[in-house]
Design a protein around this motif. Structure first.
Motif, PDB file in Angstrom:
ATOM      1  N   PRO A  89       0.660  -1.302  -0.019  1.00 45.47           N
ATOM      2  CA  PRO A  89      -0.065  -0.012   0.104  1.00 45.47           C
ATOM      3  C   PRO A  89       0.898   1.473   0.075  1.00 45.47           C
ATOM      4  CG  PRO A  89      -0.902  -1.575   1.649  1.00 45.47           C
ATOM      5  CD  PRO A  89       0.521  -2.016   1.087  1.00 45.47           C
ATOM      6  N   CYS A  90       1.906   1.055   0.522  1.00 47.50           N
ATOM      7  CA  CYS A  90       2.881   2.331   0.771  1.00 47.50           C
ATOM      8  C   CYS A  90       3.504   2.932  -0.606  1.00 47.50           C
ATOM      9  CB  CYS A  90       4.054   2.312   1.748  1.00 47.50           C
ATOM     10  SG  CYS A  90       4.920   0.593   1.477  1.00 47.50           S
ATOM     11  N   ARG A 113       0.037   7.175  -2.262  1.00 44.69           N
ATOM     12  CA  ARG A 113      -0.828   6.612  -1.081  1.00 44.69           C
ATOM     13  C   ARG A 113      -0.492   7.031   0.161  1.00 44.69           C
ATOM     14  NH1 ARG A 113      -1.210   1.704  -3.166  1.00 44.69           N
ATOM     15  NH2 ARG A 113      -2.900   2.416  -4.792  1.00 44.69           N
ATOM     16  N   TRP A 116      -2.891   8.152   3.135  1.00 49.40           N
ATOM     17  CA  TRP A 116      -4.230   7.567   3.227  1.00 49.40           C
ATOM     18  C   TRP A 116      -3.904   5.986   3.794  1.00 49.40           C
ATOM     19  CZ3 TRP A 116      -3.108  10.897  -0.660  1.00 49.40           C
ATOM     20  CH2 TRP A 116      -3.722  12.180  -0.641  1.00 49.40           C
ATOM     21  N   ALA A 117      -2.647   5.564   3.420  1.00 49.01           N
ATOM     22  CA  ALA A 117      -2.332   4.223   3.589  1.00 49.01           C
ATOM     23  C   ALA A 117      -1.517   3.941   4.754  1.00 49.01           C
ATOM     24  CB  ALA A 117      -1.977   3.310   2.471  1.00 49.01           C
ATOM     25  N   SER A 207      -7.131   8.483  -2.540  1.00 46.71           N
ATOM     26  CA  SER A 207      -5.841   7.688  -2.345  1.00 46.71           C
ATOM     27  C   SER A 207      -4.608   8.445  -2.962  1.00 46.71           C
ATOM     28  CB  SER A 207      -5.874   6.220  -2.781  1.00 46.71           C
ATOM     29  OG  SER A 207      -5.994   6.116  -4.132  1.00 46.71           O
TER      30      SER A 207
END
Length: 363
Positions: A89-90, A113, A116-117, A207
């Motif tokens: 996710p990063c 992202r 948000w992540a 995102s």
């Protein structure tokens, strides 16, 4: 087509090279794909190459955890996850597929992202590393004297190899979103930052948010219904999803065409528009601002500090080897924080053989 190297546990060679460096009192310059060599101060020492120590060690998609050796190319890791419908996710950059997992963790760079992540550090669950005493430790299966209480796996994220040689990393991964859309709107910068603040409070599934050349670019990810509703509310024109890859990899014209030094300013989320001496790209909804500028380091850092943030120089200065003009590429540390870093370095690398001076001359 060139065949890719096979997975290989080459930790014995790495341990041997560290042991020999200790015997010879020789500093080591850690390298993976060398994709971030320009970030930081020049390191003089023997090169220790991690790229042969590569391959996925374990991965069970149902557990949402992947473990791989440090020399594994990020592009290879991403391909494995993509087959299972999962992702990091990063969004650490792959830099033309040269970046390795160990280098990604050591540098701690995250993609669009991140607000948000979470950051790279947030997804590191465990690691193995070779210390400055040639010990191969796993955290947290083995406890190291005098550093108990520290989350060593996360401390290594962003340490630029100054604390030890990362050999293996376990990361939390997540499923990819069911729906993705990107839109672009023509707004002035101040209005764009205000709109982003409103959308954040409304919990829209944003995102990615980048402001460049008079346009706000927004990425939305989540369930089909929530993404569609957000697009209806935001409006704008459709944007090619490849924009976010180009942003993450620093392949936009902003990064490539302007030859002035590149700076990264990390600022609080709610920072309003501030005057910067050069061309600016606003990322992370305003928390990260890229600057192309010839202005003096002290002036840029003063602006960032006044806004409650800090500035890092990402590209070498003409005529200065290793991205160092005497002021250093990283924001100076306050005396108490510098002492903490020095104490940690002393515990893990008492003879100072790993990447000496890469971040700060005092380390």
């Amino acid at each position: 087509m060139r065949a890719e190297p096979m997975p290989c546990d080459d930790s014995a060679r790495l341990l041997d090279e560290v042991a020999r460096a200790l015997e010879d009192r020789a500093p080591l310059r850690i390298r993976g794909g060398n994709s971030k060599a320009a970030l930081g101060r020049a390191v003089m020492g023997r090169e220790i190459d991690t790229r042969s120590h590569r391959g996925v060690v374990s991965y069970d998609p149902t557990e949402l955890v992947i473990t791989a050796r440090a020399g594994t190319p990020l592009a290879e890791l991403n391909a494995v996850l993509d087959e299972a419908g999962q992702m990091l996710p990063c969004e650490p950059p792959t830099f033309d597929d040269a970046a390795t997992l160990g280098g990604a963790v050591a540098a701690g760079l995250s993609g669009p992202r991140r607000p948000w992540a979470g950051s790279v550090r947030d997804f590191v669950l465990g690691c193995r590393m070779i210390t400055g005493e040639a010990k191969h430790l796993r955290f947290g299966g083995e406890v190291m004297k005098n550093v108990a209480g520290y989350d060593m796996s996360r401390l290594l994220a962003g340490s630029f190899g100054c604390l030890g040689l990362i050999t293996e990393v376990s990361l939390k991964v997540l499923p990819k979103a069911r729906a993705q859309r990107s839109v672009t709107l023509e707004l002035d910068a101040g209005e764009a930052l205000r709109e982003l603040s409103v959308w954040r409070k409304a919990a829209l599934p944003v995102s990615g948010a980048c402001y460049l050349d008079g346009r706000l670019h927004v990425r939305l990810e989540g369930g089909v219904g929530s993404v569609a509703a957000a697009v209806d509310r935001i409006g704008g024109e459709d944007l090619d999803m490849r924009f976010w890859h180009a942003l993450r990899e620093q392949r936009l014209a902003f990064f490539l065409e302007d030859q002035r030094p590149l700076w990264r300013l990390s600022l609080p989320n709610a920072t309003p528009l501030i005057g910067l001496p050069g061309a600016v790209l606003i990322d992370w909804g305003g928390a990260q601002r890229w600057l192309k500028s010839d202005a003096p380091s002290a002036a840029i850092r003063q602006i960032a500090a006044a806004a409650g943030g800090h500035a890092t120089r990402f590209s070498p200065l003409p005529g200065h080897a290793g991205n160092d003009d005497g002021n250093g590429p990283f924001a100076p540390l306050a005396a108490p924080l510098l002492r903490f870093h020095q104490q940690l370095k002393q515990q893990l690398d008492p003879r100072g053989i790993f990447n000496p001076g890469r971040m700060y001359a005092e380390l």
